[in-house]
Design an enzyme around this catalytic site. Structure first.
Site, mmCIF file in Angstrom:
data_model
loop_
_atom_site.group_PDB
_atom_site.id
_atom_site.type_symbol
_atom_site.label_atom_id
_atom_site.label_comp_id
_atom_site.label_asym_id
_atom_site.label_seq_id
_atom_site.Cartn_x
_atom_site.Cartn_y
_atom_site.Cartn_z
ATOM 1 N N ASN A 12 1.057 -1.655 -0.070
ATOM 2 C CA ASN A 12 -0.293 0.071 -0.062
ATOM 3 C C ASN A 12 0.646 1.352 -0.255
ATOM 4 O O ASN A 12 1.196 1.697 0.681
ATOM 5 C CB ASN A 12 -0.761 -0.226 1.184
ATOM 6 C CG ASN A 12 -1.338 1.611 1.903
ATOM 7 O OD1 ASN A 12 -1.875 2.091 0.301
ATOM 8 N ND2 ASN A 12 -2.325 1.576 2.933
ATOM 9 N N LYS A 14 0.052 4.540 0.200
ATOM 10 C CA LYS A 14 -0.365 5.274 0.698
ATOM 11 C C LYS A 14 -0.634 6.846 -0.745
ATOM 12 O O LYS A 14 -0.302 6.348 -1.763
ATOM 13 C CB LYS A 14 -0.007 5.894 1.936
ATOM 14 C CG LYS A 14 0.057 4.601 2.914
ATOM 15 C CD LYS A 14 0.291 4.089 4.213
ATOM 16 C CE LYS A 14 -0.120 3.091 4.846
ATOM 17 N NZ LYS A 14 0.097 3.491 6.519
ATOM 18 N N HIS A 99 -9.799 0.873 5.310
ATOM 19 C CA HIS A 99 -8.075 1.259 5.862
ATOM 20 C C HIS A 99 -8.136 2.523 6.802
ATOM 21 O O HIS A 99 -8.901 3.179 7.246
ATOM 22 C CB HIS A 99 -6.699 1.709 4.758
ATOM 23 C CG HIS A 99 -5.531 2.003 5.173
ATOM 24 N ND1 HIS A 99 -4.893 2.972 6.912
ATOM 25 C CD2 HIS A 99 -4.337 0.637 5.110
ATOM 26 C CE1 HIS A 99 -3.816 2.688 6.367
ATOM 27 N NE2 HIS A 99 -3.602 1.315 6.352
ATOM 28 N N GLU A 101 -6.760 4.490 7.603
ATOM 29 C CA GLU A 101 -6.078 6.012 7.494
ATOM 30 C C GLU A 101 -7.512 6.611 7.148
ATOM 31 O O GLU A 101 -7.715 7.885 7.436
ATOM 32 C CB GLU A 101 -5.144 6.630 6.427
ATOM 33 C CG GLU A 101 -3.718 5.896 7.607
ATOM 34 C CD GLU A 101 -2.779 5.503 6.977
ATOM 35 O OE1 GLU A 101 -2.559 5.579 5.527
ATOM 36 O OE2 GLU A 101 -1.931 5.188 7.646
ATOM 37 N N GLU A 169 -4.851 -5.364 10.968
ATOM 38 C CA GLU A 169 -4.159 -3.762 10.991
ATOM 39 C C GLU A 169 -4.307 -3.293 12.512
ATOM 40 O O GLU A 169 -5.034 -2.560 11.897
ATOM 41 C CB GLU A 169 -4.311 -3.256 9.607
ATOM 42 C CG GLU A 169 -3.505 -3.784 8.641
ATOM 43 C CD GLU A 169 -3.514 -2.285 7.747
ATOM 44 O OE1 GLU A 169 -2.031 -2.785 6.829
ATOM 45 O OE2 GLU A 169 -3.152 -1.653 7.060
ATOM 46 N N GLY A 175 3.361 2.069 10.735
ATOM 47 C CA GLY A 175 3.544 3.285 10.986
ATOM 48 C C GLY A 175 4.490 2.861 11.413
ATOM 49 O O GLY A 175 5.435 4.185 11.724
ATOM 50 N N SER A 214 3.672 -2.450 10.568
ATOM 51 C CA SER A 214 5.364 -1.739 10.461
ATOM 52 C C SER A 214 5.838 -3.861 10.093
ATOM 53 O O SER A 214 7.153 -3.929 10.565
ATOM 54 C CB SER A 214 5.923 -2.275 12.069
ATOM 55 O OG SER A 214 5.120 -0.864 12.493
HETATM 56 C C1 PEP Z 1 -0.678 0.020 6.437
HETATM 57 O O1 PEP Z 1 -1.015 0.965 6.131
HETATM 58 O O2 PEP Z 1 -1.331 -0.551 5.516
HETATM 59 C C2 PEP Z 1 0.855 -0.489 6.763
HETATM 60 C C3 PEP Z 1 0.879 -1.677 6.978
HETATM 61 O O3 PEP Z 1 1.411 0.539 7.100
HETATM 62 P P1 PEP Z 1 3.463 0.454 7.105
HETATM 63 O O4 PEP Z 1 3.602 -1.212 7.167
HETATM 64 O O5 PEP Z 1 3.396 1.238 7.152
HETATM 65 O O6 PEP Z 1 2.678 -0.023 9.165
#
Ligand code: PEP
Length: 256
Positions: A12, A14, A99, A101, A169, A175, A214
């Protein structure tokens, strides 16, 4: 991993990536073109501005390309939004919905996420439906109740292994460099699997459940080896082809 389920490693991007980043799509498309692609699927979801050119770059490779969101309507007066049909028209085959976000920045509810997933199905896209608890919910030991509610309310009744992927998630792991323990992930994924089987029967056994939050080259093998973890949704580490390919390649050993 889940027996007889083909894992998916999804990136992803973003709101990252201009045309310069197309070299990364090209490198990923080449990097996933080996024999492992028979066993493990790779997907990148670039920003909408790069969608069409990315599908063109990936045409002759096993790399799938998807989008990061869609509107629930087919078309209409929704300035700035894109529809599932538009994604399909660009030859995208997946769309991420719900997601955290989007849920936070745009106030998206479970009901809206479900409507978006239904729009994805209608356009023959596979919806990656994201769920996960916040830090506060985790501290209050509500993780499993949150997952139950989000599965029930965000996942449409028409979900199948073909049209749906679940991405677990934990919001606090996105992040941040933090991840749950392997045991916590195992418990959460087993809980989601049981819930999906109770609701969808045999299809629920095959719906892929990704872990996201992460994931990086150094922890991918450990995370992807956990029962009922059928791949990863990767944010930051998907922006560089070398890191994404290192995560994807964790399956070389796991499936050897
Ligand atoms: C995400 O935003 O779907 C995600 C998992 O981000 P990150 O891997 O940077 O934690």
């Amino acid at each position: 991993m889940t027996p007889d389920v083909r894992p998916l490693v999804a990136g992803n991007w973003k709101m990252n990536g201009t045309r310069d980043a197309l070299s990364q799509i090209k490198a990923i498309a080449e990097g996933v073109s080996g024999p492992l692609s028979q066993k493990v699927e790779a997907l990148i979801c670039p920003p909408a501005t790069l969608l069409y050119v990315s599908t063109a770059l990936a045409t002759d490779s096993p790399l799938s390309i998807g989008a990061q969101d869609c509107h629930q309507a087919v078309s209409g007066a929704h300035t700035g939004d894109i529809s599932a049909d538009m994604i399909a028209d660009c030859f995208g085959t997946y769309v991420i919905v719900g997601h955290s976000e989007r849920r936070t920045d745009h106030g998206e509810t479970d009901a809206l996420v479900r409507a978006k997933a239904e729009a994805a199905f209608a356009a023959d896209l596979t919806a990656i439906i994201c769920i996960g608890e916040t830090a506060e919910e985790r501290q209050a030991e509500q993780t499993l109740q949150v997952l139950k509610r989000q599965l029930l309310e965000s996942v449409p009744d028409a979900a199948s292994a073909e049209n749906t992927v679940i991405a677990y998630e934990p919001v606090w792991a996105i992040g941040t460099g933090l991840t749950p323990t392997a045991e916590d992930i195992k418990i959460a994924h087993q809980y989601m699997r049981d819930d999906l089987v109770a609701r969808f029967g045999g299809e629920g056994k095959k719906i892929r459940i990704l872990y996201g939050g992460s994931v990086k080259p150094s922890n991918a093998a450990e995370l992807m080896a956990i029962d009922n973890v059928d791949g990863a949704l990767v944010g930051g580490a998907s922006l560089k082809s070398a890191d994404f390919l290192a995560i994807y390649s964790a399956y070389e050993t796991l499936l050897a």
